[in-house]
Design a protein around this motif. Structure first.
Motif, PDB file in Angstrom:
ATOM      1  N   THR A  62       0.846  -1.189   0.000  1.00  0.00           N
ATOM      2  CA  THR A  62       0.000   0.000   0.000  1.00  0.00           C
ATOM      3  C   THR A  62       0.883   1.241   0.000  1.00  0.00           C
ATOM      4  OG1 THR A  62      -1.761  -1.122   1.211  1.00  0.00           O
ATOM      5  CG2 THR A  62      -1.762   1.288   1.279  1.00  0.00           C
ATOM      6  N   ALA A  63       0.621   2.160  -0.917  1.00  0.00           N
ATOM      7  CA  ALA A  63       1.385   3.398  -1.030  1.00  0.00           C
ATOM      8  C   ALA A  63       0.436   4.588  -0.975  1.00  0.00           C
ATOM      9  CB  ALA A  63       2.185   3.423  -2.328  1.00  0.00           C
ATOM     10  N   ILE A  64       0.648   5.450   0.016  1.00  0.00           N
ATOM     11  CA  ILE A  64      -0.172   6.642   0.206  1.00  0.00           C
ATOM     12  C   ILE A  64       0.704   7.863  -0.053  1.00  0.00           C
ATOM     13  CG2 ILE A  64      -1.576   7.968   1.832  1.00  0.00           C
ATOM     14  CD1 ILE A  64      -1.961   5.321   3.392  1.00  0.00           C
ATOM     15  N   GLY A  65       0.302   8.694  -0.989  1.00  0.00           N
ATOM     16  CA  GLY A  65       1.040   9.904  -1.308  1.00  0.00           C
ATOM     17  C   GLY A  65       0.311  11.136  -0.806  1.00  0.00           C
ATOM     18  N   VAL A  66       1.086  12.113  -0.357  1.00  0.00           N
ATOM     19  CA  VAL A  66       0.529  13.397   0.087  1.00  0.00           C
ATOM     20  C   VAL A  66       1.250  14.486  -0.702  1.00  0.00           C
ATOM     21  CG1 VAL A  66       0.052  14.921   2.034  1.00  0.00           C
ATOM     22  CG2 VAL A  66       0.163  12.441   2.401  1.00  0.00           C
ATOM     23  N   ILE A  67       0.492  15.277  -1.454  1.00  0.00           N
ATOM     24  CA  ILE A  67       1.128  16.210  -2.377  1.00  0.00           C
ATOM     25  C   ILE A  67       0.377  17.534  -2.419  1.00  0.00           C
ATOM     26  CG2 ILE A  67      -0.178  15.392  -4.403  1.00  0.00           C
ATOM     27  CD1 ILE A  67       2.479  15.616  -5.986  1.00  0.00           C
ATOM     28  N   PRO A  68       1.092  18.649  -2.482  1.00  0.00           N
ATOM     29  CA  PRO A  68       0.427  19.941  -2.621  1.00  0.00           C
ATOM     30  C   PRO A  68      -0.211  20.091  -4.003  1.00  0.00           C
ATOM     31  CG  PRO A  68       2.664  20.209  -1.794  1.00  0.00           C
ATOM     32  CD  PRO A  68       2.538  18.799  -2.274  1.00  0.00           C
ATOM     33  N   ARG A  69      -1.294  20.811  -4.062  1.00  0.00           N
ATOM     34  CA  ARG A  69      -2.059  20.978  -5.292  1.00  0.00           C
ATOM     35  C   ARG A  69      -1.189  21.518  -6.429  1.00  0.00           C
ATOM     36  NH1 ARG A  69      -7.135  20.522  -4.963  1.00  0.00           N
ATOM     37  NH2 ARG A  69      -7.112  21.127  -2.765  1.00  0.00           N
ATOM     38  N   GLN A  70      -0.269  22.439  -6.124  1.00  0.00           N
ATOM     39  CA  GLN A  70       0.542  23.039  -7.178  1.00  0.00           C
ATOM     40  C   GLN A  70       1.437  22.019  -7.860  1.00  0.00           C
ATOM     41  OE1 GLN A  70       2.577  25.953  -4.739  1.00  0.00           O
ATOM     42  NE2 GLN A  70       4.479  24.811  -4.868  1.00  0.00           N
ATOM     43  N   LEU A  71       1.845  20.968  -7.128  1.00  0.00           N
ATOM     44  CA  LEU A  71       2.666  19.933  -7.741  1.00  0.00           C
ATOM     45  C   LEU A  71       1.818  18.961  -8.556  1.00  0.00           C
ATOM     46  CD1 LEU A  71       5.314  19.168  -4.973  1.00  0.00           C
ATOM     47  CD2 LEU A  71       5.455  20.723  -6.922  1.00  0.00           C
ATOM     48  N   VAL A  72       0.581  18.748  -8.140  1.00  0.00           N
ATOM     49  CA  VAL A  72      -0.329  17.940  -8.954  1.00  0.00           C
ATOM     50  C   VAL A  72      -0.505  18.606 -10.309  1.00  0.00           C
ATOM     51  CG1 VAL A  72      -2.688  17.073  -9.182  1.00  0.00           C
ATOM     52  CG2 VAL A  72      -1.544  17.004  -6.961  1.00  0.00           C
TER      53      VAL A  72
END
Length: 198
Positions: A62-72
């Protein structure tokens, strides 16, 4: 503490100059999946970050990513993750990664890796958490940092217990074996309980 169930991995958004960095990131992700430990990381599909996530997923983990909207919006988000959490700011990203994790490991990386890992070390020092923090020292990448941490202790800016609470090593099996033995109280010093509970 028991074996961590969700491990936050900090590492580079690039691959570095040596193939061994990528090889070890891939092996680390595979070992996490084999041990049933969830990956929590910065959500990117590039560099060592993407390599660890791909390895976890390829081995059924299982891999959970957390990313800021600007990088998306820059299209660096990993689109095949078990879960992708999108936040507004880098501060929210770091906080959410902490909330989802019960251990922290740094593979080779740059400024962002250092920033994130040292924030967790500082929180451990303040008694805000009692989770293990470790540096996987691939190719001796963290030799000079380990020496600097030793120097901090020798010069009286961190306690011997705080120094001993930070793991540096090259063998990931030893790292995984060390985490359940971690004694978080050695990292902390007395602080006003009102700060901890705030």
């Amino acid at each position: 503490m028991p074996q961590p169930t969700a491990l936050c991995v900090y590492c580079g958004s690039s691959n570095g100059k040596h193939p061994e960095y990528t090889e070890q990131a891939r092996a680390f992700g595979a070992e996490m999946a084999r041990r049933g430990i969830k990956l929590v990381y910065g959500g990117g599909n590039v560099g060592l970050m993407g390599t660890v996530a791909d390895a976890v997923l390829a081995h059924g983990g299982t891999a959970i990513g957390v990313i800021p909207r600007q990088l998306v919006e820059r299209e660096v988000a990993h689109r095949q993750l078990s879960e992708l959490v999108v936040v507004d700011t880098m501060h929210q990203r770091k906080t959410r990664m902490y909330e989802l994790s019960d251990a922290f490991v740094a593979l080779p990386g740059g400024f962002g890796t250092m920033d994130e890992m040292f924030e967790m070390l500082t929180w451990a020092q303040l008694g805000l958490h009692r989770y293990p923090c470790a540096f996987l020292n691939v190719r001796g990448y963290y030799d000079r940092l380990r020496d600097m941490v030793d120097h901090m202790a020798n010069e009286g800016f961190i306690t011997p217990g705080q120094r001993e609470s930070v793991w540096f090593g090259q063998d990931m099996t030893n790292l995984f074996d060390w985490m359940p033995t971690y004694q978080g109280e050695r990292a902390s010093h007395l602080v006003d309980k009102r700060i901890v509970d705030a």
